[in-house]
Design an enzyme around this catalytic site. Structure first.
Site, PDB file in Angstrom:
ATOM      1  N   SER A   8     -55.854   1.874  -4.650  1.00 26.17           N
ATOM      2  CA  SER A   8     -55.542   0.867  -4.092  1.00 26.17           C
ATOM      3  C   SER A   8     -54.399   0.915  -3.099  1.00 26.17           C
ATOM      4  CB  SER A   8     -55.182  -0.548  -5.113  1.00 26.17           C
ATOM      5  OG  SER A   8     -54.118   0.074  -5.716  1.00 26.17           O
ATOM      6  N   ASN A   9     -54.072   2.197  -2.942  1.00 23.84           N
ATOM      7  CA  ASN A   9     -52.880   2.534  -2.201  1.00 23.84           C
ATOM      8  C   ASN A   9     -53.352   2.889  -0.999  1.00 23.84           C
ATOM      9  OD1 ASN A   9     -50.781   3.844  -0.986  1.00 23.84           O
ATOM     10  ND2 ASN A   9     -49.874   4.527  -2.727  1.00 23.84           N
ATOM     11  N   LYS A  12     -51.725   6.564   0.217  1.00 18.93           N
ATOM     12  CA  LYS A  12     -52.428   7.662  -0.167  1.00 18.93           C
ATOM     13  C   LYS A  12     -53.856   7.668   0.734  1.00 18.93           C
ATOM     14  CE  LYS A  12     -51.405   7.971  -5.213  1.00 18.93           C
ATOM     15  NZ  LYS A  12     -52.014   7.979  -6.596  1.00 18.93           N
ATOM     16  N   ASP A  66     -53.780  11.103  -8.948  1.00 18.50           N
ATOM     17  CA  ASP A  66     -52.577  10.649  -9.909  1.00 18.50           C
ATOM     18  C   ASP A  66     -51.597  11.522  -9.530  1.00 18.50           C
ATOM     19  OD1 ASP A  66     -51.641   8.853 -11.562  1.00 18.50           O
ATOM     20  OD2 ASP A  66     -51.680  10.074 -13.165  1.00 18.50           O
ATOM     21  N   GLY A 143     -43.468   5.061  -1.760  1.00 19.14           N
ATOM     22  CA  GLY A 143     -43.029   5.496  -3.302  1.00 19.14           C
ATOM     23  C   GLY A 143     -41.697   6.062  -3.076  1.00 19.14           C
ATOM     24  N   TYR A 144     -41.567   6.992  -3.670  1.00 20.43           N
ATOM     25  CA  TYR A 144     -40.232   7.909  -3.812  1.00 20.43           C
ATOM     26  C   TYR A 144     -39.772   8.908  -2.623  1.00 20.43           C
ATOM     27  CZ  TYR A 144     -40.565   6.687  -8.767  1.00 20.43           C
ATOM     28  OH  TYR A 144     -40.609   5.822  -9.952  1.00 20.43           O
ATOM     29  N   HIS A 170     -47.172  18.109  -2.303  1.00 21.57           N
ATOM     30  CA  HIS A 170     -47.963  18.212  -3.205  1.00 21.57           C
ATOM     31  C   HIS A 170     -49.582  17.533  -3.108  1.00 21.57           C
ATOM     32  CE1 HIS A 170     -46.078  14.119  -3.007  1.00 21.57           C
ATOM     33  NE2 HIS A 170     -46.758  13.832  -4.039  1.00 21.57           N
TER      34      HIS A 170
HETATM   35  P1  IMP Z   1     -49.770   6.958  -8.786  1.00 13.64           P
HETATM   36  O1  IMP Z   1     -50.159   8.552  -8.473  1.00 13.64           O
HETATM   37  O2  IMP Z   1     -50.175   5.955  -7.874  1.00 13.64           O
HETATM   38  O3  IMP Z   1     -49.714   6.886 -10.312  1.00 13.64           O
HETATM   39  O4  IMP Z   1     -48.151   6.962  -8.466  1.00 13.64           O
HETATM   40  C1  IMP Z   1     -47.111   6.972  -9.283  1.00 13.64           C
HETATM   41  C2  IMP Z   1     -45.925   6.612  -8.617  1.00 13.64           C
HETATM   42  O5  IMP Z   1     -45.508   7.659  -7.980  1.00 13.64           O
HETATM   43  C3  IMP Z   1     -46.164   5.320  -7.731  1.00 13.64           C
HETATM   44  O6  IMP Z   1     -44.834   4.612  -7.576  1.00 13.64           O
HETATM   45  C4  IMP Z   1     -46.188   5.731  -6.239  1.00 13.64           C
HETATM   46  O7  IMP Z   1     -45.524   5.342  -5.176  1.00 13.64           O
HETATM   47  C5  IMP Z   1     -45.385   7.320  -6.441  1.00 13.64           C
HETATM   48  N1  IMP Z   1     -46.021   8.305  -5.765  1.00 13.64           N
HETATM   49  C6  IMP Z   1     -47.072   8.749  -5.440  1.00 13.64           C
HETATM   50  N2  IMP Z   1     -47.390   9.776  -4.644  1.00 13.64           N
HETATM   51  C7  IMP Z   1     -46.169   9.632  -3.935  1.00 13.64           C
HETATM   52  C8  IMP Z   1     -45.864  10.470  -2.944  1.00 13.64           C
HETATM   53  O8  IMP Z   1     -46.588  11.230  -2.233  1.00 13.64           O
HETATM   54  N3  IMP Z   1     -44.623  10.215  -2.387  1.00 13.64           N
HETATM   55  C9  IMP Z   1     -43.810   9.359  -3.047  1.00 13.64           C
HETATM   56  N4  IMP Z   1     -44.082   8.699  -3.992  1.00 13.64           N
HETATM   57  C10 IMP Z   1     -45.254   8.955  -4.625  1.00 13.64           C
END
Ligand code: IMP
Length: 186
Positions: A8-9, A12, A66, A143-144, A170
């Protein structure tokens, strides 16, 4: 190959498409639900998600992603809890946990899970070493990204154009492995 991106991102999706489309694949965001189990590794979360998708979407090519930020001085936290930490204390809260500590090394990790039309499942991993900033910097990314500086750079991911982030990130590294695999498998 035609790939459904199960996330849903939208950020990404942009990063995934930027690597997959130039390699000749077509992508479409898919609004499918799959449970994100609480596990101790990203690989377990992805494997469980792929299993569930395989049960309901046989015959489709689907990709899940993920990722997490693993901070050395915090014993790898937030790691697999990255989403929870983001939704609760946020990147500023993570900076507060680290305080003024000099040891700020960290690693972003990404696991991509591929479900193939024949039911086959594959994982592709990528990681990026770097360090945590002392303040949030940059408006790009998500995100971060504003608190992470990849090794060899002075800019945060949020200060890098998408192509530059993908070249070292990554996710970009996991995508390179996926693209190589899809190329080899025709
Ligand atoms: P998920 O993969 O969507 O579960 O991400 C877990 C957390 O890490 C979420 O808060 C995302 O915003 C953050 N995150 C995932 N990928 C990235 C990235 O490439 N950069 C910064 N934050 C990320």
């Amino acid at each position: 190959m035609e790939l459904g991106l199960v996330t849903s991102n939208a950020d990404k999706v942009r990063e995934l498409a930027a690597a997959l489309e130039p390699a000749g694949h077509t992508v479409a965001q898919r609004a499918l639900e799959y449970p994100e189990v609480q596990a101790t590794t990203l690989a377990e979360v992805v494997e469980f998600g792929l299993e569930r998708l395989a049960q309901r979407h046989a015959g489709e090519a689907l990709l899940i992603d993920d990722a997490g930020l693993f901070i050395d001085a915090l014993g790898g936290f937030p790691g697999v809890y990255s989403r929870y930490a983001y939704d609760t204390i946020g990147p500023a809260g993570v900076l507060a946990l680290l305080g003024d500590g000099a040891e700020r090394s960290a690693e972003f990790r990404c696991v991509l899970g591929l479900l193939l039309p024949d039911g086959g499942r594959q994982q592709f991993r990528g990681s990026c070493r770097g360090r945590i900033t002392r303040a949030l910097r940059g408006d790009g990314g998500f995100g971060y990204d504003p608190v992470f500086v990849p090794a060899g750079d002075e800019r945060t991911f949020a200060e890098l154009p998408l192509a530059e982030k993908n070249a070292v990130s990554h996710r970009g590294r996991a995508l390179a492995a996926l693209v190589a695999y899809l190329g080899d498998s025709g």
